[in-house]
Design an enzyme around this catalytic site. Structure first.
Site, PDB file in Angstrom:
ATOM      1  N   GLU A  42       0.873  -1.186   0.000  1.00 11.01           N
ATOM      2  CA  GLU A  42       0.000   0.000   0.000  1.00 11.01           C
ATOM      3  C   GLU A  42       0.902   1.225   0.000  1.00 11.01           C
ATOM      4  O   GLU A  42       1.644   1.454   0.956  1.00 11.01           O
ATOM      5  CB  GLU A  42      -0.903  -0.001   1.251  1.00 11.01           C
ATOM      6  CG  GLU A  42      -1.727   1.280   1.370  1.00 11.01           C
ATOM      7  CD  GLU A  42      -2.492   1.384   2.698  1.00 11.01           C
ATOM      8  OE1 GLU A  42      -2.685   0.367   3.388  1.00 11.01           O
ATOM      9  OE2 GLU A  42      -2.886   2.519   3.047  1.00 11.01           O
ATOM     10  N   ARG A  46       0.616  10.514   0.797  1.00 10.09           N
ATOM     11  CA  ARG A  46       0.954  11.463   1.866  1.00 10.09           C
ATOM     12  C   ARG A  46       2.214  12.242   1.530  1.00 10.09           C
ATOM     13  O   ARG A  46       2.968  12.632   2.415  1.00 10.09           O
ATOM     14  CB  ARG A  46       1.146  10.715   3.190  1.00 10.09           C
ATOM     15  CG  ARG A  46      -0.112  10.014   3.610  1.00 10.09           C
ATOM     16  CD  ARG A  46       0.002   9.442   4.996  1.00 10.09           C
ATOM     17  NE  ARG A  46      -0.932   8.352   5.131  1.00 10.09           N
ATOM     18  CZ  ARG A  46      -0.942   7.493   6.122  1.00 10.09           C
ATOM     19  NH1 ARG A  46      -0.048   7.594   7.085  1.00 10.09           N
ATOM     20  NH2 ARG A  46      -1.823   6.524   6.156  1.00 10.09           N
ATOM     21  N   THR A  70      -4.680   5.897   1.763  1.00 11.67           N
ATOM     22  CA  THR A  70      -5.044   7.266   2.185  1.00 11.67           C
ATOM     23  C   THR A  70      -5.846   7.965   1.082  1.00 11.67           C
ATOM     24  O   THR A  70      -5.673   9.170   0.826  1.00 11.67           O
ATOM     25  CB  THR A  70      -3.804   8.112   2.588  1.00 11.67           C
ATOM     26  OG1 THR A  70      -2.842   7.285   3.236  1.00 11.67           O
ATOM     27  CG2 THR A  70      -4.192   9.215   3.564  1.00 11.67           C
ATOM     28  N   LYS A 129     -10.193  -2.266   6.272  1.00  8.53           N
ATOM     29  CA  LYS A 129      -9.060  -1.830   7.063  1.00  8.53           C
ATOM     30  C   LYS A 129      -9.644  -1.460   8.424  1.00  8.53           C
ATOM     31  O   LYS A 129     -10.705  -0.823   8.476  1.00  8.53           O
ATOM     32  CB  LYS A 129      -8.456  -0.600   6.368  1.00  8.53           C
ATOM     33  CG  LYS A 129      -7.368   0.119   7.125  1.00  8.53           C
ATOM     34  CD  LYS A 129      -6.841   1.257   6.242  1.00  8.53           C
ATOM     35  CE  LYS A 129      -5.836   2.124   6.971  1.00  8.53           C
ATOM     36  NZ  LYS A 129      -4.527   2.113   6.331  1.00  8.53           N
TER      37      LYS A 129
END
Ligand code: 3PG
Length: 206
Positions: A42, A46, A70, A129
């Site tokens: 993943e 960011r 994200t 998640k």
């Protein structure tokens, strides 16, 4: 949903949740992960150059499934649908869920509560998640959630470490755990790349 579950099962036992300081750091980690045959990564959005980092992983690890993490808005979801193998969000949004379904993108939303689980299950999700896992109750929380929702699978992330990840994997409802602890910093790569490589090979060879 089945595609999302396959992603988690493939990622087992640990999915690296990767944030990088620079493109060079991303490239060095992608090469390390390729050498260790890490099956699933993943890459989080960011960093201003995060999409370039996703491409680095796609190019360097053609055998692996590369997810974008994200993902918190429509624009990111639409781009991730084109550029990644799967998408992960820290929370649940019906809007993003509908977009993922329309674009046939394997999508793993995040949940932290029973209410969020119910909302996501109404959009046909069964794979989540659980974030930020350690801060919201860890193993005890996941055990408690599994009682009323026995059909769901989790990838807990947030505060999981080498010291405690086995406790999560011991739960039937946990398909894999996610963590940044298996992603070396630039300093760690310089100091002990071989040590990380051995640790990764041990993790993914069993
Ligand atoms: C995530 O994005 O899932 C978490 O930030 C990863 O958490 P960690 O850095 O505590 O592993």
């Amino acid at each position: 949903m089945n595609d999302a579950l396959r992603m988690l099962q493939r990622a087992a036992p640990v999915m690296p949740v990767a944030h990088f300081n620079s493109l060079e750091h991303a490239q060095a980690c992608a090469e390390l992960f390729a050498e260790a045959k890490v099956p699933t990564v993943e890459v989080t959005l960011r960093h201003p150059q995060a999409w370039q980092m996703v491409k680095i992983f796609k190019d360097c690890m053609p055998f692996a499934k590369i997810g974008v993490g994200t993902v918190i808005n429509r624009r990111q979801m639409l781009r991730a649908a084109d550029e990644a193998d799967f998408v992960i969000s820290p929370g649940f949004s019906a809007e993003l869920s509908i977009l993922a379904r329309k674009t046939l993108t394997p999508y793993i939303p995040g949940i932290a509560t029973a209410s969020e689980l119910m909302a996501a299950m109404n959009e046909e999700h069964r794979v989540f998640k659980c974030f930020p896992a350690a801060a919201i109750g860890g193993v005890a929380l996941i055990k408690s959630l599994s009682a009323p929702f026995p059909e769901v699978s989790f990838c807990p992330t947030g505060g999981i470490s080498q010291a405690n990840y086995h406790d999560y994997l011991a739960l039937d409802s946990v398909a894999c755990v996610g963590g940044s602890w298996i992603v070396p910093s630039e300093e760690a790569l310089k100091k002990d790349r071989e040590g990380f490589l051995t640790m990764l090979k041990d993790l993914y060879s069993s």
